[in-house]
Each structure stands twice: as C-alpha cells, then as structure tokens.
Design an enzyme around this catalytic site. Structure first.
Site, short mmCIF file in Angstrom:
data_model
loop_
_atom_site.label_atom_id
_atom_site.label_comp_id
_atom_site.label_asym_id
_atom_site.label_seq_id
_atom_site.Cartn_x
_atom_site.Cartn_y
_atom_site.Cartn_z
N ARG A 37 0.85 -1.18 0.00
CA ARG A 37 0.00 0.00 0.00
C ARG A 37 0.89 1.24 0.00
NH1 ARG A 37 -3.18 -3.13 -1.54
NH2 ARG A 37 -5.01 -3.89 -0.43
N ARG A 64 -4.60 26.95 -7.57
CA ARG A 64 -4.16 25.66 -7.05
C ARG A 64 -3.56 24.87 -8.21
NH1 ARG A 64 -3.27 25.88 -1.78
NH2 ARG A 64 -5.12 26.45 -0.58
N ALA A 76 -7.05 28.70 4.97
CA ALA A 76 -6.53 27.44 5.49
C ALA A 76 -5.03 27.41 5.30
CB ALA A 76 -7.19 26.27 4.77
N LEU A 78 -1.23 24.74 6.01
CA LEU A 78 -0.52 23.59 6.56
C LEU A 78 -0.08 23.83 7.99
CD1 LEU A 78 1.82 22.72 3.57
CD2 LEU A 78 -0.18 21.42 4.34
N GLU A 93 -3.44 31.84 9.97
CA GLU A 93 -3.90 31.71 8.59
C GLU A 93 -5.05 32.67 8.29
OE1 GLU A 93 -2.52 30.15 6.11
OE2 GLU A 93 -0.99 29.12 7.30
N GLU A 97 -4.45 35.49 5.36
CA GLU A 97 -5.16 35.32 4.10
C GLU A 97 -6.38 36.22 3.92
OE1 GLU A 97 -5.89 31.14 3.46
OE2 GLU A 97 -3.75 30.75 3.19
N PRO A 115 -8.33 8.94 3.30
CA PRO A 115 -7.75 7.88 4.11
C PRO A 115 -7.39 6.61 3.35
CG PRO A 115 -10.10 8.07 4.55
CD PRO A 115 -9.73 9.23 3.67
N GLY A 116 -7.76 6.51 2.08
CA GLY A 116 -7.36 5.37 1.29
C GLY A 116 -5.88 5.38 0.92
N GLU A 120 -3.47 12.57 5.87
CA GLU A 120 -3.75 13.99 6.06
C GLU A 120 -5.03 14.21 6.86
OE1 GLU A 120 -3.77 18.01 3.46
OE2 GLU A 120 -5.15 16.45 2.77
N GLU A 145 -0.38 33.32 -3.21
CA GLU A 145 -1.25 34.21 -2.43
C GLU A 145 -1.19 35.66 -2.91
OE1 GLU A 145 0.03 33.71 1.60
OE2 GLU A 145 -1.11 31.88 1.88
#
Length: 194
Positions: A37, A64, A76, A78, A93, A97, A115-116, A120, A145
């Site tokens: 996996r 993006r 948002a 990291l 943030e 922003e 989740p596969g 994160e 930004e």
C-alpha cells in the site's frame, strides 16, 4: 467478531519533500496474505470558516496548481510550524489570508481527507467576532497568495455554491456545510476550540 490487527512488515521511502513523504508499505491483510500500500504522510492542516455579524462568510479565491484552477476556499494552511498549536495556526492563517482576526473560535469538524492513501487531517474552526487587522500589520502575500481574491458571501449562498459545484475544495465544502448546520442548530453542536 474478531478484529484483525493489520501490521506494517516493511516500509520503503519513495519520495521525501518539505510537505509530504510517500512510502510503500508491506501490510498484513485480514485474509491472511500481505499487500503493498502506498501512503502519503502529510503534516496536516487547519481551515477557518469566518462569519461576520450578519452571517456572511469570507472566502478566498486562489490558484491551485495540481488542478490548474483558481478555487473558492475558506482560509486554510498547513501545520508547517513545528510544535505550533492548531488554534494558533488557524488564527495566523485567518489573519494572513483575509486581513481579519477573530475573538471567538469554536471547533466545527475534523476531516481525514483521503484515508485510502493519505494520513492527512484537517481541523476546521468556526471564527466569529471578527475585526480587521490594522493596515500596517497585514501580512505580505507572496507566491500563489499574491493575487488571491477576498470576497464575502452569505453563508446560505456559499452552501448553494457548494451544491451547484462552484466550490469543490473538500475542506471548504465540509466547513461550510458544518457551519450552516451548526447555525441551524443554534450553535449547540459546536465543540470547544481547544
């Protein structure tokens, strides 16, 4: 029913960068065999649904690169400051922003984005009692930004934008829907921010 305990037998690093690392893990499977996996290990992020006193939410539109589009999103970022509390990250943030601060933060929802293949997580906050950041204290926006657009939308209109497919960022979708539901419940379902 017996729950099988999956174990990682071997891990190979495929890529290691500043934001994420990719591994190939050999994992025991419930049926008795093993499988490989691929896993993306990520620093995690926070997002903020910021509502003003008349029920408008602030959204940003920024480029993006992976999807090649400018997307409407809530502020948002990291969790890239080692050891920084998630609420402090959210406050930072929001200010960087949108040029706003908030006197009140509540926890809206926690997300596992994919989740596969990825670990994160994103914690979404609701921010209220907003105030503008003084002009001389505002963050200088660089890179993607530098040309972000800031706009205010009625929360119900933002939810309608989600349902029309105009807002597709998954954490923004979850945050807006959770905020609308929390508002409709009289804010009773909110959890403490810390």
């Amino acid at each position: 029913m017996t729950v099988f305990k999956h174990e990682t037998l071997d891990r190979t690093v495929r890529y290691q960068g500043p934001i994420f690392t990719v591994y190939s893990d050999k994992v025991t499977m419930s049926g008795g065999g093993t499988a490989t996996r691929d896993v993306v290990e990520n620093k995690g992020a926070v997002g903020v649904v910021a509502l003003d006193d008349v029920g408008r939410v602030v959204l940003i539109k920024q480029y993006r690169h992976p999807v090649g589009e400018r997307l409407w999103e809530v502020p948002a970022g990291l969790r890239d400051v080692h050891g920084e509390d998630m609420l402090i990250t959210a406050r930072r943030e929001l200010a960087e922003e949108t040029d706003y601060t908030a006197a009140r933060f509540d926890l809206l929802v926690d997300l596992q984005t994919s989740p596969g293949f990825s670990n994160e997580t994103i914690r979404m906050y609701l921010a209220r009692d907003l105030a503008p950041v003084p002009e001389d204290e505002r963050h200088e926006r660089l890179d993607e930004e530098a040309d972000l657009e800031i706009a205010w939308f009625d929360l119900d209109e933002a939810v309608a934008m989600v349902l029309r497919g105009e807002i597709t960022n998954s954490s923004t979708v979850a945050g807006l829907l959770a905020a609308a539901r929390a508002r409709d419940d009289g804010w009773a379902t909110l959890r403490p921010a810390t």
